[in-house]
Design a protein around this motif. Sequence first.
Motif, PDB file in Angstrom:
ATOM      1  N   VAL A 102      20.891 -57.706 -11.260  1.00 49.18           N
ATOM      2  CA  VAL A 102      21.472 -58.786 -10.403  1.00 49.18           C
ATOM      3  C   VAL A 102      21.492 -58.306  -9.010  1.00 49.18           C
ATOM      4  CG1 VAL A 102      23.189 -60.221  -9.905  1.00 49.18           C
ATOM      5  CG2 VAL A 102      22.781 -60.048 -12.245  1.00 49.18           C
ATOM      6  N   TYR A 103      22.121 -57.027  -8.862  1.00 45.89           N
ATOM      7  CA  TYR A 103      22.145 -56.481  -7.514  1.00 45.89           C
ATOM      8  C   TYR A 103      20.733 -56.311  -6.885  1.00 45.89           C
ATOM      9  CZ  TYR A 103      23.050 -52.725  -4.047  1.00 45.89           C
ATOM     10  OH  TYR A 103      22.920 -52.133  -2.654  1.00 45.89           O
ATOM     11  N   ALA A 104      19.789 -55.749  -7.634  1.00 48.20           N
ATOM     12  CA  ALA A 104      18.529 -55.112  -7.045  1.00 48.20           C
ATOM     13  C   ALA A 104      17.616 -56.416  -6.779  1.00 48.20           C
ATOM     14  CB  ALA A 104      17.659 -54.185  -7.933  1.00 48.20           C
ATOM     15  N   ASN A 105      17.688 -57.230  -7.544  1.00 51.52           N
ATOM     16  CA  ASN A 105      16.652 -58.474  -7.169  1.00 51.52           C
ATOM     17  C   ASN A 105      17.533 -59.344  -6.217  1.00 51.52           C
ATOM     18  OD1 ASN A 105      14.590 -59.015  -9.179  1.00 51.52           O
ATOM     19  ND2 ASN A 105      15.901 -57.819 -10.437  1.00 51.52           N
ATOM     20  N   TYR A 106      18.757 -59.394  -6.235  1.00 55.94           N
ATOM     21  CA  TYR A 106      19.426 -60.263  -5.175  1.00 55.94           C
ATOM     22  C   TYR A 106      19.111 -59.547  -3.734  1.00 55.94           C
ATOM     23  CZ  TYR A 106      22.582 -63.291  -2.393  1.00 55.94           C
ATOM     24  OH  TYR A 106      23.206 -63.948  -1.840  1.00 55.94           O
ATOM     25  N   VAL A 107      19.509 -58.421  -3.567  1.00 59.58           N
ATOM     26  CA  VAL A 107      19.074 -57.616  -2.174  1.00 59.58           C
ATOM     27  C   VAL A 107      17.873 -57.762  -1.616  1.00 59.58           C
ATOM     28  CG1 VAL A 107      21.270 -56.530  -2.370  1.00 59.58           C
ATOM     29  CG2 VAL A 107      18.936 -55.489  -3.018  1.00 59.58           C
ATOM     30  N   THR A 108      16.702 -57.882  -2.630  1.00 64.63           N
ATOM     31  CA  THR A 108      15.110 -57.820  -2.442  1.00 64.63           C
ATOM     32  C   THR A 108      14.606 -59.301  -2.344  1.00 64.63           C
ATOM     33  OG1 THR A 108      14.651 -57.340  -4.545  1.00 64.63           O
ATOM     34  CG2 THR A 108      15.120 -55.624  -2.881  1.00 64.63           C
ATOM     35  N   SER A 109      15.516 -60.317  -2.506  1.00 62.60           N
ATOM     36  CA  SER A 109      14.777 -61.419  -2.691  1.00 62.60           C
ATOM     37  C   SER A 109      15.236 -62.316  -1.378  1.00 62.60           C
ATOM     38  CB  SER A 109      15.223 -62.167  -4.106  1.00 62.60           C
ATOM     39  OG  SER A 109      14.515 -61.303  -4.995  1.00 62.60           O
ATOM     40  N   SER A 110      14.435 -63.181  -1.104  1.00 60.05           N
ATOM     41  CA  SER A 110      14.826 -64.049  -0.036  1.00 60.05           C
ATOM     42  C   SER A 110      15.618 -65.283  -0.698  1.00 60.05           C
ATOM     43  CB  SER A 110      13.556 -64.727   0.593  1.00 60.05           C
ATOM     44  OG  SER A 110      12.949 -65.699  -0.244  1.00 60.05           O
ATOM     45  N   ASP A 111      16.209 -66.024   0.298  1.00 59.77           N
ATOM     46  CA  ASP A 111      16.901 -67.294  -0.436  1.00 59.77           C
ATOM     47  C   ASP A 111      15.894 -68.129  -0.945  1.00 59.77           C
ATOM     48  OD1 ASP A 111      19.272 -66.598   0.925  1.00 59.77           O
ATOM     49  OD2 ASP A 111      19.080 -67.861   2.691  1.00 59.77           O
ATOM     50  N   GLU A 112      14.785 -68.565  -0.845  1.00 61.60           N
ATOM     51  CA  GLU A 112      13.744 -69.151  -1.388  1.00 61.60           C
ATOM     52  C   GLU A 112      13.594 -68.605  -2.594  1.00 61.60           C
ATOM     53  OE1 GLU A 112      13.569 -68.100   1.766  1.00 61.60           O
ATOM     54  OE2 GLU A 112      13.746 -70.125   2.878  1.00 61.60           O
ATOM     55  N   SER A 113      13.249 -67.483  -2.737  1.00 60.14           N
ATOM     56  CA  SER A 113      12.887 -66.834  -4.098  1.00 60.14           C
ATOM     57  C   SER A 113      14.180 -66.610  -5.032  1.00 60.14           C
ATOM     58  CB  SER A 113      12.607 -65.307  -3.762  1.00 60.14           C
ATOM     59  OG  SER A 113      12.169 -64.545  -4.744  1.00 60.14           O
ATOM     60  N   TRP A 114      15.396 -66.478  -4.593  1.00 59.14           N
ATOM     61  CA  TRP A 114      16.598 -66.593  -5.247  1.00 59.14           C
ATOM     62  C   TRP A 114      16.793 -67.880  -6.131  1.00 59.14           C
ATOM     63  CZ3 TRP A 114      19.038 -62.800  -7.918  1.00 59.14           C
ATOM     64  CH2 TRP A 114      20.169 -63.118  -8.649  1.00 59.14           C
ATOM     65  N   LYS A 115      16.432 -68.981  -4.920  1.00 53.22           N
ATOM     66  CA  LYS A 115      16.690 -70.344  -5.541  1.00 53.22           C
ATOM     67  C   LYS A 115      15.461 -70.716  -6.675  1.00 53.22           C
ATOM     68  CE  LYS A 115      16.809 -74.994  -4.004  1.00 53.22           C
ATOM     69  NZ  LYS A 115      15.733 -75.643  -4.996  1.00 53.22           N
ATOM     70  N   ALA A 116      14.335 -70.235  -6.216  1.00 56.85           N
ATOM     71  CA  ALA A 116      13.360 -70.561  -7.303  1.00 56.85           C
ATOM     72  C   ALA A 116      13.612 -69.498  -8.837  1.00 56.85           C
ATOM     73  CB  ALA A 116      11.821 -70.046  -6.829  1.00 56.85           C
ATOM     74  N   ARG A 117      14.168 -68.659  -8.806  1.00 55.23           N
ATOM     75  CA  ARG A 117      14.246 -67.853  -9.810  1.00 55.23           C
ATOM     76  C   ARG A 117      15.496 -68.720 -10.502  1.00 55.23           C
ATOM     77  NH1 ARG A 117      13.608 -62.592 -11.270  1.00 55.23           N
ATOM     78  NH2 ARG A 117      12.964 -62.000  -9.144  1.00 55.23           N
ATOM     79  N   LEU A 118      16.541 -69.147  -9.995  1.00 57.27           N
ATOM     80  CA  LEU A 118      17.326 -69.804 -10.690  1.00 57.27           C
ATOM     81  C   LEU A 118      17.275 -71.087 -11.239  1.00 57.27           C
ATOM     82  CD1 LEU A 118      20.903 -68.966  -8.677  1.00 57.27           C
ATOM     83  CD2 LEU A 118      19.840 -67.776 -10.330  1.00 57.27           C
ATOM     84  N   ASP A 119      15.980 -71.648 -10.309  1.00 57.63           N
ATOM     85  CA  ASP A 119      15.659 -73.017 -10.680  1.00 57.63           C
ATOM     86  C   ASP A 119      15.184 -72.962 -12.314  1.00 57.63           C
ATOM     87  OD1 ASP A 119      15.326 -75.836  -9.990  1.00 57.63           O
ATOM     88  OD2 ASP A 119      13.120 -75.325 -10.346  1.00 57.63           O
TER      89      ASP A 119
END
Length: 347
Positions: free
Chosen positions: A236-253
């Motif tokens: 969770v930590y590593a993916n969040y700090v290396t992902s843009s807002d768009e990427s994080w949203k796309a993942r959660l979608d």
Amino acid sequence: MKHITMSLVALLMSVAFVSCDNDDPNSESIFKTETKNETEFDKWLNTNFVEPYNIKLYYLYNDKLTDNYYNVVPATITNSKAMAKMIKHVWLDAYVEACGADFLKANAFRVFQFIGSPEYNGKGEIVLGTAEGGVQVTLFRLNELDLNNIYVNQDEPFRAHAKLPLDLNYWYFHTMHHEFCHILTQKKYYSTDFQTISAGKYHSTDWINVDDEDAVKEGFVTGYASGEYNEDFAEVYANYVTSSDESWKARLDKGIEYTVTGLNAKGETIQVAFWGKPTNAQLAGAGFASIKGAKITSREGANIINAKLEIVRSYLQDSWGIDLEKLRAIVLRRSAEVMNMDLTTLN
């Protein structure tokens, strides 16, 4: 079809300490710098790794630091210089900017080993990197770096990992943050509430078969995170700090279920559920001629991941005084800057 998957091997390493009474950083280096036959690169490493942080980076093959069970080749000097420069910019300097040099000196890895070729485990899967007891990190596949085509993916969470050019975020930067998170949580424990969120849902024996997109539906940020709660926390930590807002949203979608109601070609009403908001192509493939709209029927996977993220956020702030959003902004900025850096020199 073979899938390249992450295997972050955590091996126990015994370290003897003379005293544990004082946790303050010691100004004396644990590595004795050899000046004899030093190259320009050696001097640069002493200045940027050894002297300020007590970190030793081995770019020449060292059989004492590698698993001799595997057949691997040394990293080239050119690519080793480039990787060392990137690690300094994206990882070392990022934490110094966010947390200060003393924080990094007290908590960083002590040894890096660079390997030129991939390493495969017993299942034929590529090992992403190894971290041993919070002391040594080994990075592989350096000889496949194309210094004229540097790529850092911050925006596509499900991009194929085997795709070229190599995604430095996945193959290297993410690994650094993941393993550094383990160091922090080994020194100061996080809330046991995290363990209860997905209790009974972990794939302890078959996580390797959990696709990243399917993992999100179950509340895991990646397939690797579904293995057990410590890896889940670090992922969770590593993916969040290396992902843009768009990427994080796309993942959660992908962790949100949508129900679409509409008409098929015969004028009949049909209803189909999709994980993630469906595209026009997906709607057509499901038999829709026209739709009345989509509604969210479940956000379970996305809600679970967000609950885990909040525990990670609170842990970093309360235990280490780290503002996760500030750190993330620094990491993303520095990672993007790598694509415009001159990696052929040490300047």
